[in-house]
Scaffold this active site. Structure first.
Site, PDB file in Angstrom:
ATOM      1  N   TYR A  96      -8.451  -3.319  14.594  1.00 39.28           N
ATOM      2  CA  TYR A  96      -7.790  -4.573  14.246  1.00 39.28           C
ATOM      3  C   TYR A  96      -7.874  -5.543  15.421  1.00 39.28           C
ATOM      4  CZ  TYR A  96      -5.199  -2.695  10.161  1.00 39.28           C
ATOM      5  OH  TYR A  96      -4.824  -2.179   8.952  1.00 39.28           O
ATOM      6  N   ALA A 141      -0.423  -3.258  10.510  1.00 38.23           N
ATOM      7  CA  ALA A 141      -0.644  -2.555  11.786  1.00 38.23           C
ATOM      8  C   ALA A 141       0.610  -2.220  12.565  1.00 38.23           C
ATOM      9  CB  ALA A 141      -1.575  -3.387  12.688  1.00 38.23           C
ATOM     10  N   GLU A 200      -5.148  -4.726   3.074  1.00 35.85           N
ATOM     11  CA  GLU A 200      -4.143  -4.266   2.111  1.00 35.85           C
ATOM     12  C   GLU A 200      -3.616  -5.427   1.272  1.00 35.85           C
ATOM     13  OE1 GLU A 200      -2.459  -0.233   4.193  1.00 35.85           O
ATOM     14  OE2 GLU A 200      -1.475  -2.104   4.755  1.00 35.85           O
ATOM     15  N   GLU A 298      -8.547   3.597   5.480  1.00 34.38           N
ATOM     16  CA  GLU A 298      -7.470   4.164   6.298  1.00 34.38           C
ATOM     17  C   GLU A 298      -7.012   5.434   5.612  1.00 34.38           C
ATOM     18  OE1 GLU A 298      -4.101   1.664   7.173  1.00 34.38           O
ATOM     19  OE2 GLU A 298      -5.349  -0.104   7.501  1.00 34.38           O
TER      20      GLU A 298
END
Length: 1006
Positions: A96, A141, A200, A298
């Protein structure tokens, strides 16, 4: 389910054949892309079909670990992390980018020093690691605001939508960060092979348009316009099909999703909830995106932990080596072709970068610890899985079938999922039907092989699946031209060395296994015991059976040597690529995989390369360690370990053996108790003589915050004034009329926040905090006030980061920090005139090196005294272990020297004792970097690792503490010490310290 019919097996095999072009290289079958159209997209380097990616024309399984560079602000340590991930058998890292750290002020993008991405790309390239770039703009995150900068609270529009105000706010950031990523793409010789827009984007409420194709297309176009040409992949929060190929505007190239099946209950690490093992991912994939490789962007590798939680050691126990065996092999049963594990290295929420749901550590219970150790068993287990996948290219050609409790295993207590090949090898994933089972289950297998359907074991006995375990049994597995008809023991790796071949198998303790090889040669046990070992020729096949032992056996059949290991022994084996020199490691490919060697060496093997007649290994050691090299090239005669020429012996099997002696250095660390501590009252605001005339006035009649309307005459939302991080201080002035008896105030700082209130110098009380409370309404009784006299209310608030913004439409990130409402009894709210401060300058933050979130609003922070070499010579001498006798906030600073010997990686930790009942809060600053928030009454964190590069291992260091006593009896530290864990003798290159600018008087500081 009943046994798969012959037709069903044939159908799976036909699907497995695919339509790829293939040729041979060093015993591997290279599958090249068959569709010219997909080779000629925006670039030719990264393409795909329904089975996998192709990189440079080769079919490749992407096995990836999540790493966030911003959680390790020492760029010279990034190579260390990459090499440890490469050693797992992985070939990729996903990362990220935290927008909040790069655009602390609207329109001012700054990505330099610790925040620059180019050194991260360079380190990945040096380690031979591909990258999946995930810069958002939203990342989640567990970062403050989910990666959104605090100034987005002032955007007059709904976040993560096509609202023009929000889109405009993202333009500058994405234009810059995507352009930087674009320069690091594989098309430019860089490591970036995939790019993920957004993250997401999977749920909405509150009448938000969702899914909004216009929004996603805008984010995609931002990236493409900045030069991104690699394939775009997404990360749906479940198999919802959002933005999958074929969905229209906003669709990505490759669909992916995430999964955290075991959940996050670290308080019960042995509990695996019923029904949590995924079973439908293959079906979901075929429904949502059948033309792209199955991608888990993920998948759970640990767990977050909240304030007051059980701690990350418990999270590592929850998502442990057993979890990896069951869940990751289950992922393989679905044909996962892109598998990224979140987190593989967690790092640290230093400098206030975390969200309110977590504390300073972001260890995450990951395979690599926060201090970069690889001592968790889950790291070793993951290495077994990663290297197996790396050595098994035919896995990508096998077609997953349906799981079944009959037809393969002879007991319904076990479930088998077949992945069937068409002459390219098949794989059978075995687990307990009740995946939570801790039983040891005996079984036999009925396996379809090129020699017909066989019942295994053939030579008698049974196989055993122990509790919370899973196995991948291979059938018709190609080892450089030798057919392994089947193996019940699991494959770690195999290699072809000159005119011989090596296959490494392993099993669990006490297990019985059987192997069949399509050769007519005799069987010889060339190392180890013949006991509990049998073999037999069955037509054109040699069958070998054995009981797993802690003592190694080597069995030779023709030109194939088979190493039979127990699992714990296999943990000590490594498969480094054999590089041309010491400058870099090649990316994973069929060629580099084929050229690897096998090394037994304990803690860590980083790299291997040849130069002249020498074989050079770089490795780390945490104990005296025997070292073996299997497959040393025939043209080398000398062995060098970490640059030192090492004597070795060669046994009859061609194995080089030597040893490395470990003798830990004496690490002398300073006593924190004995330092020359200097003290400053860092809450002078409660003194009667304090002048706040230079402070920003809280004078906004309205708030730009669209989430929470004002309930006060003036806005006291901190982000309305540019303060988004750390401690906030408010000063409310009023002239008493004599009727004031109570003060009600509702403060909001996020989970586990705290606050204290004074009237002039009189302490009124504190909210000491609970994890369950993001805000709190306190009522304080005032001392007698005199009519006509001026009074000042001082309110201190510890903010814990901004909320994430996962659900589109909630705008949860806009939940303000500061004072939400207040009431002074007998008076109108307008009777109080407010001023406030956070970090000096707010969005015009002072410390460009340590970033926009590192420091808060305490007096010492505003002055910069937390940095090295503050003007403390004339300050009072006082120790934080003596502390404060009354409520308030003290600032303590001291210097010390370290002399850690070079060549050693020595993890260092600042540890706080915690036995007092009084509530207090501490901020830990190390050389100007805020590296810890300790909350005595909530916890759980008491130990704070600080990496080399923030600490100067050979030189002077400055440590500073802010100690906030929230209760009437004051507070002191019970203990405070600097400690180390086991020193690791390392091949790690010299660590360059991150920039640590010293104190300089700040213009305009108040």
């Amino acid at each position: 389910m009943k046994l798969l019919s012959v037709c069903a097996v044939a159908l799976l095999a036909a699907q497995a054949a695919g339509a790829s072009i293939k040729h041979k290289l060093n015993g591997f079958t290279i599958m090249e892309h068959s569709d010219p159209a997909k080779r000629e997209l925006l670039q030719k380097y990264v393409t795909w079909d329904e089975k996998s990616l192709f990189v440079n024309g080769e079919r490749i399984m992407i096995f990836s670990g999540e790493v966030h560079p911003f959680r390790l602000p020492v760029p010279s340590l990034w190579l260390d992390v990459f090499q440890k991930i490469k050693a797992l058998g992985f070939n990729c890292v996903s990362f990220y980018v935290d927008w909040a750290l790069l655009e602390g002020k609207p329109g001012k993008y700054r990505a330099e020093g610790n925040f620059a991405l180019e050194p991260f790309f360079d380190a990945a390239k040096q380690a031979g690691i591909y990258l999946l770039a995930r810069p958002g703009p939203y990342i989640n995150a567990e970062a403050s605001g989910g990666g959104f900068p605090g100034w987005l609270q002032r955007v007059n529009g709904t976040l993560r939508t096509s609202d023009p105000a929000y889109l405009k706010a993202t333009d500058n950031y994405i234009a810059h960060v995507a352009a930087t990523v674009a320069k690091g793409q594989i098309t430019n010789g860089g490591p970036v092979i995939l790019y993920q827009p957004e993250n997401e984007y999977s749920g909405a409420c509150c009448n938000a348009t969702f899914p909004d194709g216009d929004y996603m297309q805008y984010v995609i176009d931002q990236a493409r316009n900045a030069g991104i040409v690699v394939p775009l992949i997404n990360n749906d929060a479940w198999t919802g099909g959002h933005n999958a190929p074929g969905t229209g505007k906003g669709e990505v190239d490759i669909y992916g999703h995430d999964s955290y099946p075991l959940g996050f209950d670290c308080g019960h690490p042995s509990v695996w909830p019923k029904g949590n093992l995924p079973t439908t991912f293959r079906t979901d994939h075929l429904r949502e995106s059948p033309t792209t490789p199955y991608s888990l962007i993920e998948f759970q590798a640990g767990s977050f932990d909240p304030w007051g939680g059980p701690g990350f050691a418990a999270c590592a126990a929850l998502v442990n080596h057993e979890f990896e065996r069951v869940f990751y092999k289950n992922d393989l049963s679905f044909g996962a072709a892109i598998l990224n594990l979140y987190m593989t290295f967690g790092g640290t929420n230093w400098g206030n970068l975390g969200h309110p749901g977590g504390y300073t550590s972001y260890d995450y219970g990951s395979p690599l610890t926060e201090s970069r150790n690889v001592t968790r068993e889950k790291y070793s287990e993951l290495k077994l899985i990663g290297n197996f996948v790396k050595a098994s290219p035919s896995y990508l050609l096998a077609t997953p079938g349906n799981l079944t409790t009959s037809g393969y295993a002879d007991t319904a207590d076990l479930t088998v999922t077949p992945l069937l090949g068409n002459g390219t090898g098949s794989y059978f994933v075995v687990r307990h039907t009740d995946y939570t089972s801790q039983a040891s289950t005996p079984y036999k297998l009925s396996l379809p092989t090129s020699a017909g359907r066989l019942t295994v074991p053939q030579l008698g006995g049974t196989l055993t699946l122990n509790g919370r375990d899973s196995k991948v049994h291979v059938v018709d597995y190609n080892v450089a031209g030798t057919n392994i008809l089947y193996s019940t023991a699991e494959v770690f790796t195999w290699k072809k060395f000159g005119d011989s071949k090596v296959l490494v198998l392993y099993g669990g303790p006490g297990e019985h296994h059987e192997l069949a090889v399509s050769l007519k040669s005799d069987v010889q046990v060339v190392e180890g015991s013949n006991s509990e070992f049998t073999s037999k020729k069955v037509e054109d096949v040699v069958v070998v059976a054995w009981d797993v032992s802690a003592s190694r056996r080597i069995v030779q059949i023709g030109d194939l040597k088979i190493f039979l290991l127990d699992r714990n022994s296999a943990y000590n084996y490594w498969v480094p690529q054999l590089d041309k020199d010491d400058s870099s490691t090649g990316y994973s490919s069929e060629k580099t995989t084929a050229s690897s060697i096998i090394v037994k060496a304990g803690y860590l093997v980083r790299t291997a390369y040849t130069k002249g007649s020498g074989l050079y290994l770089t490795a780390d050691f945490n104990a005296t360690t025997p070292v073996e090299v299997i497959g040393a090239p025939s043209n080398v005669r000398n062995l060098y370990i970490n640059g030192e020429k090492t004597q070795f012996k060669t046994d009859k099997n061609g194995i080089w053996s030597t040893g490395v002696k470990y003798s830990a250095p004496k690490i002398k660390l300073p006593s924190m108790k004995d330092l020359d501590w200097k003290y400053l009252d860092t809450l002078p605001e409660v003194q009667s003589t304090y002048d706040d005339s230079a402070w920003p006035a809280a004078d906004l009649d309205t708030t730009p915050n669209t989430l929470r309307p004002l309930t006060m005459p003036k806005s006291l939302h901190s982000s309305d004034y540019g303060f988004h991080t750390g401690y906030l201080i408010y000063r409310g002035h009023f002239v008493a009329d004599g009727s004031e008896t109570t003060f009600d105030v509702r403060t909001q700082g996020g989970s586990a926040f705290g606050s204290s209130v004074w009237l002039n110098e009189a302490f009124l009380g504190s909210w000491t905090g609970l994890n369950a409370n993001a805000d709190y309404n306190s009522t304080y009784r005032l001392p007698q006030v005199e009519k006509g006299k001026n009074y000042v209310l001082t309110v201190v608030i510890d903010t814990m980061g901004l909320n994430e913004n996962w659900v589109v439409g909630t705008d949860e990130m806009k939940n303000p920090r500061g004072i939400l409402s207040y009431k002074l009894s007998g008076r109108d709210a307008s009777a109080i005139t407010w001023k406030l401060t956070g970090n000096l300058g707010g969005e015009d933050y002072q410390d460009k090196i340590r970033g926009p979130l590192n420091e808060g609003g305490l007096y010492a922070e505003r002055q910069g005294f937390h940095q090295p070499e503050p003007p403390s010579k004339k300050w009072k001498s006082a120790s934080p272990l003596d502390g404060l006798s009354k409520p308030g906030i003290g600032f303590y600073t001291a210097q010390f020297d370290l002399d850690i010997p070079s060549g050693w990686d020595v993890p260092l930790y600042f540890n706080f004792g915690n036995s007092t009942k009084s509530a207090y809060r501490v901020q830990l600053y190390v050389n100007g970097y805020q590296y810890g928030k300790f909350v005595s009454n909530i916890g759980p964190q008491t130990s704070f690792p600080v990496p080399q590069g923030i600490l100067n291992y050979q030189g002077t260091n400055w440590v500073a503490l802010t100690l906030w006593a929230l209760e009437s009896d004051g507070a002191k530290l019970d203990d405070f010490e600097l400690v180390n864990t086991t020193p690791v003798m390392t091949a790690l290159s010299k660590i360059r310290p991150s920039k640590q600018p010293n104190y300089r008087q700040r213009k305009g500081a108040y």
